[in-house]
Design a protein around this motif. Structure first.
Motif, short mmCIF file in Angstrom:
data_model
loop_
_atom_site.label_atom_id
_atom_site.label_comp_id
_atom_site.label_asym_id
_atom_site.label_seq_id
_atom_site.Cartn_x
_atom_site.Cartn_y
_atom_site.Cartn_z
N ALA A 1 0.87 -6.50 -10.21
CA ALA A 1 -0.48 -6.06 -10.55
C ALA A 1 -0.77 -4.75 -9.83
O ALA A 1 -0.47 -4.61 -8.64
CB ALA A 1 -1.51 -7.11 -10.16
N VAL A 2 -1.36 -3.78 -10.54
CA VAL A 2 -1.61 -2.44 -10.00
C VAL A 2 -3.09 -2.26 -9.70
O VAL A 2 -3.95 -2.57 -10.52
CB VAL A 2 -1.16 -1.36 -11.00
N GLN A 3 -3.37 -1.77 -8.48
CA GLN A 3 -4.73 -1.40 -8.08
C GLN A 3 -4.70 0.00 -7.48
O GLN A 3 -3.72 0.38 -6.83
CB GLN A 3 -5.27 -2.40 -7.04
N THR A 4 -5.78 0.78 -7.68
CA THR A 4 -5.83 2.18 -7.26
C THR A 4 -6.93 2.39 -6.23
O THR A 4 -8.01 1.79 -6.33
CB THR A 4 -6.08 3.09 -8.47
N PHE A 5 -6.65 3.26 -5.22
CA PHE A 5 -7.66 3.56 -4.21
C PHE A 5 -7.73 5.07 -3.99
O PHE A 5 -6.80 5.83 -4.35
CB PHE A 5 -7.35 2.85 -2.89
N ASP A 6 -8.83 5.50 -3.37
CA ASP A 6 -9.03 6.91 -3.04
C ASP A 6 -8.99 7.17 -1.54
O ASP A 6 -8.64 8.28 -1.11
CB ASP A 6 -10.36 7.40 -3.61
N LEU B 1 0.85 -1.19 0.00
CA LEU B 1 0.00 0.00 0.00
C LEU B 1 0.88 1.24 0.00
O LEU B 1 1.72 1.41 0.89
CB LEU B 1 -0.90 0.00 1.23
N VAL B 2 0.70 2.09 -1.00
CA VAL B 2 1.52 3.29 -1.14
C VAL B 2 0.60 4.51 -1.11
O VAL B 2 -0.27 4.69 -1.98
CB VAL B 2 2.33 3.26 -2.45
N PHE B 3 0.79 5.35 -0.08
CA PHE B 3 -0.03 6.54 0.10
C PHE B 3 0.71 7.78 -0.41
O PHE B 3 1.95 7.81 -0.47
CB PHE B 3 -0.40 6.71 1.57
N GLY B 4 -0.06 8.80 -0.70
CA GLY B 4 0.50 10.02 -1.27
C GLY B 4 1.46 10.74 -0.37
O GLY B 4 2.28 11.54 -0.85
N VAL C 1 -0.84 -1.37 -4.46
CA VAL C 1 -2.12 -0.74 -4.15
C VAL C 1 -1.81 0.72 -3.85
O VAL C 1 -1.28 1.04 -2.78
CB VAL C 1 -2.80 -1.45 -2.96
N ILE C 2 -2.11 1.62 -4.78
CA ILE C 2 -1.57 2.98 -4.73
C ILE C 2 -2.67 4.04 -4.74
O ILE C 2 -3.69 3.89 -5.41
CB ILE C 2 -0.58 3.20 -5.91
N GLU C 3 -2.44 5.11 -3.98
CA GLU C 3 -3.39 6.22 -3.91
C GLU C 3 -3.47 6.94 -5.26
O GLU C 3 -2.45 7.19 -5.90
CB GLU C 3 -2.99 7.18 -2.80
N ARG C 4 -4.68 7.28 -5.65
CA ARG C 4 -4.91 7.81 -7.00
C ARG C 4 -4.08 9.06 -7.30
O ARG C 4 -3.53 9.21 -8.40
CB ARG C 4 -6.40 8.11 -7.19
#
Length: 501
Positions: A408-413, A275-278, A308-311
């Motif tokens: 694999a890349v997934q995006t979250f808000d 998980l990678v946050f801004g 899993v990365i912040e948009r």
């Protein structure tokens, strides 16, 4: 005296092998051929060619190894003081370091991994024996307050004969993290390394013998899972099984062990999120993501195979990640490239099939996605380091373990969405979190369903940290003092000490 690293690497690159590799089972303190006389070939993934042969074991060889282990449990090993067990393990650690070059070159040839990674694995194996050498005389019981007229206490006893089923991706590392605590607890061991990577387990057994381990305490039987592994885990003389491998095979191990009520520790697959946050340290996160998925060509149960990365950070982060990925060099493990080969032609085809199928379902490729065939790589088994963005979180490329260099890349808000994505597969081995928010990091560490959480550094920790998974990733723990306890059983003793009335 062990030969220098440069000399061994030179020999291997010039001849395709190194001389003097063990070719028999290690049973009752010596190398012996298979009772059937059968042998097998081992392949160098970097060349796609055979480099050595070894013994192909069957049930009769397993019987001999288990018999030797059971005899050893009743011999000198049982009577050694725990501190003396510790001294043997300490000598073994020193011998591993003395023979590090030979062990690492054998590991690189056998598994395909980069030489630098193999050297790190050998150093980790030595550290593992150091750690458990110091723990031998620390496995102590408790007393219970039963009142003045009674004494209550517990003692730890070795569980007995411990079987170790060792995978091909980290042969010496996984062997050490099973052998060292089992021996520290006073068990005897029968190990079955993967048929793709048999040699360093045999070499490790010989070093333990040189360190003073009594005959029969550590035995290694080589061969296929069907011919040697299956009779080992089903053997009535085995008291404990530690298995590292696939979910399907792990289920089979449990079923085989059940009729004998043999205790089992399973370390199975993973689909671990990073998980990678801004608000993270971007440079640290980029390095962590690269290491998490491309070390050992992604062939790691705990690989960070989902970004899993912040948009708000996604586009800039992906652009820089792709740049790094495209700079990775490929080559034979002994040449220390950016990334080495995968383990076999069959595994290469499986990885390529999974990525191609995902693209066919609408996934977007950001990097890689193909088998690499170049004259300088010969017949080696290489897959391009890959970044793929699936069309949906339910896609198999997100849900299933690829066990290769595929991210694999997934995006979250929101943080809540990140948590849902992290827990959105059947696995629960590890997870990584990159953020500058201490509270967020620990909320996620609390709520992510996984056996181990890394914060702001992937693969953080070491032999001191318990390791294992939840859900389809298995159960039980290895490493740390929890790993030591896996190989002991607790006996309660209650005594009346009051004088008769």
């Amino acid at each position: 005296m062990s030969r220098t690293l440069d000399a061994l690497v030179g020999e291997a690159l010039a001849t395709g092998t190194i001389a003097g590799l063990p070719d028999g089972h290690f049973i009752d303190g010596r190398l012996v051929p298979s009772q059937s006389g059968a042998g097998m070939e081992s392949w160098d993934p970097g060349r796609g060619a055979v480099f050595a042969a070894f013994a192909a074991g069957e049930a009769a060889d397993v019987d001999a190894a288990v018999d030797a282990a059971r005899r050893a449990l009743k011999g000198r090993w049982r009577d050694l003081r725990p501190a003396e067990r510790g001294r043997i393990l300490q000598r073994a650690a020193a011998l591993i370091r003395e023979n590090a070059a030979r062990l690492a070159v054998a590991e690189s040839l056998d598994s395909g991994k980069r030489l630098s990674e193999a050297l790190g694995d050998v150093a980790g194996a030595a550290r593992c024996f150091d750690y458990y050498a110091g723990a031998c005389d620390k496995l102590q019981g408790d007393t219970m307050p039963l009142g003045r007229d009674h004494l209550g206490m517990t003692v730890h006893e070795p569980v007995g004969v411990a079987a170790q089923i060792i995978p091909w991706n980290y042969p010496i590392s996984t062997a050490a993290r099973g052998l060292a605590p089992a021996l520290a607890a006073g068990c005897a061991v029968v190990a079955k390394p993967a048929e793709q990577t048999p040699f360093t387990a045999l070499m490790l057994a010989a070093l333990l013998d040189e360190a003073g381990l009594p005959d029969g305490v550590c035995n290694v039987v080589t061969g296929t899972g069907r011919a040697a592994g299956a009779p080992l885990v089903a053997h009535p003389g085995v008291d404990h099984v530690t298995f590292t491998g696939s979910v399907a095979t792990g289920i089979g191990v449990m079923q085989a062990a059940a009729p004998n009520v043999t205790q089992v520790v399973l370390e199975l697959g993973g689909k671990s999120p990073v998980l990678v946050f801004g608000d993270c340290d971007v440079e640290s996160a980029l390095s962590g993501v690269m290491e998490a998925i491309y070390e050992n060509a992604g062939q790691i149960c705990s690989a960070g195979s989902r970004l899993v990365i912040e948009r708000g950070l996604r586009d800039a982060f992906l652009a820089r990640l792709v740049e790094r990925v495209e700079r990775l060099t490929l080559g034979h493990g002994l040449t220390n490239p950016g990334m080495g080969p995968v383990s076999s032609a069959a595994h290469l085809a499986r990885i390529d099939g999974m990525v191609s199928a995902a693209v066919g379902r609408g996934a977007r490729l950001h990097a890689g996605g193909f088998v690499v065939e170049r004259p300088d790589l010969g017949r080696g088994w290489f897959y391009a380091p890959t970044i793929v963005e699936p069309a949906a979180g339910s896609d198999a490329i997100v849900q299933d373990e690829v066990f290769g260099p595929v991210l694999a890349v997934q995006t979250f808000d929101t943080e809540e969405e990140a948590l849902a994505l992290a827990n959105g597969t059947p696995y629960g081995l590890v997870a990584g979190v990159y953020t500058g928010d201490f509270g967020r990091a620990h909320r996620l560490a609390r709520d992510i369903d996984a056996g181990q959480i890394y914060i702001n550094e992937y693969f953080a920790g070491g032999i001191e940290m318990p390791f294992g998974g939840n859900r389809l990733s298995g159960f039980g723990r290895e490493k740390g003092l929890e790993g030591l306890r896996s190989y002991s059983r607790v006996k309660s003793i209650a005594a009346r000490i009051a004088r008769p009335a």
